[in-house]
Write an enzyme that holds these catalytic residues in place. Structure first.
Site, short mmCIF file in Angstrom:
data_model
loop_
_atom_site.label_atom_id
_atom_site.label_comp_id
_atom_site.label_asym_id
_atom_site.label_seq_id
_atom_site.Cartn_x
_atom_site.Cartn_y
_atom_site.Cartn_z
N LYS A 119 -13.60 -3.43 11.52
CA LYS A 119 -12.53 -4.35 11.12
C LYS A 119 -11.84 -5.01 12.30
O LYS A 119 -11.41 -6.17 12.20
CB LYS A 119 -11.51 -3.65 10.22
CG LYS A 119 -10.82 -2.43 10.77
CD LYS A 119 -9.92 -1.80 9.70
CE LYS A 119 -9.23 -0.55 10.22
NZ LYS A 119 -10.19 0.57 10.46
N ASN B 101 -2.92 -4.24 12.36
CA ASN B 101 -3.31 -2.94 12.91
C ASN B 101 -3.96 -3.08 14.28
O ASN B 101 -4.27 -2.10 14.93
CB ASN B 101 -4.28 -2.23 11.94
CG ASN B 101 -4.50 -0.79 12.28
OD1 ASN B 101 -3.56 -0.02 12.48
ND2 ASN B 101 -5.76 -0.39 12.36
N HIS C 19 -10.09 10.30 8.00
CA HIS C 19 -8.72 10.62 7.59
C HIS C 19 -8.67 11.59 6.42
O HIS C 19 -7.77 11.50 5.58
CB HIS C 19 -7.96 9.33 7.23
CG HIS C 19 -7.97 8.28 8.29
ND1 HIS C 19 -7.54 8.51 9.57
CD2 HIS C 19 -8.39 6.99 8.25
CE1 HIS C 19 -7.68 7.40 10.28
NE2 HIS C 19 -8.20 6.47 9.50
#
Length: 442
Positions: free
Chosen positions: A119, A142, A187
């Site tokens: 990304k 981000n 995560h």
């Protein structure tokens, strides 16, 4: 609707670059609102940049402040399941993140990008191509500049990288086009499983005019709402790839965009990133063909399959950010060379199993160059493997052998801290050495 009509007391949870951007945004646009900041760290970064008039609590969460707030703005790194945050939510206090505040203030088109891998490259490349096409664009989220700070720029389009953590607290973001690139395990200490993780990422589609998804991964598709859906992949459908006259081309609905041989980006995953950037721009109403020169010249983000030197037909590629096996596998995927690949691997293996690398290495003309503390753990992966104590020793040994069509790639599959401070320092060192040795290639 004025979202701020009954908001007088805001608590910002978590400082750092994002927290500071929230505070500055609130002071600029809502000067009458009382702002308090708390951070569980005893010495949070950015504390010295806070105005003296803003109360700061450190070392823990101040429960009383949270219960007195009209709005809580939570740093993405703080899970909503944190007991103090959950208790405030149960009381009916709104909890949002910086991207939600951006959504409340923004009136310009947005391209939003999420995914487990790639990304950052897609975000950066999409922004660079938009600029080359003549669009005033703000790039961040981000990556790089916090989204709220982008509002200070004179932009006609925003390109945002969004993490699952940011999307958890985002419900109002309207986008011209949103994409969910791919999904892989990550995560799991924060989510209840892969579907929970995917669900957080799919929030990027909530108010999207156009949706771009990965044909090969149904988990990236929106599961609710009505959307205009476009797809990308490695086959020749919609936005895809096709082999013509011995070359692989990026394709836009059967129309060729560019041959991958004309790209400086290395690896099949990066061809996909380039394809997605073109698709996002088209869906957002930007003519990507005005930016193909930019695409040809783009070398990638620092330390991520980045071509850092090229001389005598030899490419030197810095993929120092490949600190695990999955990242090195991605770098090798679809790699096609006229000559030999000199692959530098090793460092601190963190107990990893490197055996997955054996199969892709078996399909390449490769010299496996192992170094560092756990470098010898790679020696059984390929018959060409050799070990040296350091990267410098390897580069000195292989440079006299290099020929037109060869590639020297640092993609270590290991952490760096046996010999370097971090992967960035390792990448910088490789780049300096590559630029030095590349001139010695005849």
């Amino acid at each position: 609707m004025d979202r701020w009509q009954n908001i007088n007391h805001v608590v910002v949870v978590g400082l750092g670059i994002t927290g500071l951007s929230v505070v500055n945004h609130l002071r600029r646009l809502h000067p009458d609102v009382t702002i308090r900041v708390m951070d569980s760290r005893s010495a949070p970064p950015g504390a010295d940049q806070l105005a003296e008039s803003i109360e700061l609590h450190t070392g823990s969460f101040e429960k009383q402040w949270l219960m007195q707030a009209d709005l809580i703005v939570c740093n993405p790194g703080i899970a909503l399941a944190t007991p103090e945050i959950k208790q405030a939510m149960d009381k009916g206090i709104a909890v949002v993140g910086d991207i939600e505040l951006f959504a409340w203030a923004n009136d310009k088109p947005v391209i939003a990008i999420t995914g487990s891998n790639g990304k950052s490259t897609v975000t950066d490349l999409t922004g660079e191509m938009a600029k080359a096409a003549g669009v005033r664009v703000g790039v961040g989220g981000n990556i790089g500049v916090p989204a709220l700070d982008l509002l200070n720029q004179d932009a006609d389009l925003y390109v945002l990288e969004l993490s699952s953590f940011q999307l958890e607290t985002t419900q109002s973001l309207k986008t011209k086009v949103s994409t969910f690139l791919n999904l892989s395990e990550d995560h799991m200490d924060r989510y209840q499983g892969m579907e929970d993780y995917a669900c957080a990422k799919r929030r990027i589609f909530l108010h999207a005019e156009q949706v771009l998804v990965n044909r090969e991964e149904k988990e990236t598709y929106p599961t609710q709402g009505q959307h205009a859906v476009s797809t990308f992949g490695f086959d020749d459908k919609e936005f895809g790839m096709q082999k013509r006259d011995g070359q692989i081309w990026l394709m836009d609905h059967q129309k060729p965009i560019i041959s991958v041989d004309d790209l400086r980006l290395v690896g099949k995953h990066n061809w996909s990133n380039a394809l997605v950037a073109c698709a996002l721009l088209k869906l957002a109403g930007v003519d990507y063909r005005l930016a193909l020169t930019c695409l040809r010249r783009y070398t990638g983000l620092s330390h991520r399959c980045q071509v850092v030197a090229e001389h005598g037909g030899v490419k030197w590629v810095n993929d120092s950010k490949a600190t695990n096996v999955a990242s090195t596998l991605a770098a090798l995927s679809g790699l096609s060379l006229a000559g030999k690949l000199y692959l530098l691997v090793g460092g601190v293996g963190k107990g990893a199993d490197f055996s997955e690398l054996a199969q892709p290495l078996s399909t390449l003309d490769v010299q496996l160059c192992c170094f560092g503390r756990d470098g010898e753990a790679f020696m059984e992966l390929h018959p060409s493997a050799s070990y040296a104590d350091s990267m410098d020793t390897i580069l000195a040994q292989i440079t006299p052998k290099l020929k037109d069509g060869d590639m020297v790639m640092l993609s270590p599959a290991c952490a760096s801290f046996d010999q370097f401070a971090n992967f960035m320092a390792r990448g910088v060192h490789f780049t300096q050495q590559a630029q030095r040795y590349s001139t010695q290639v005849s």
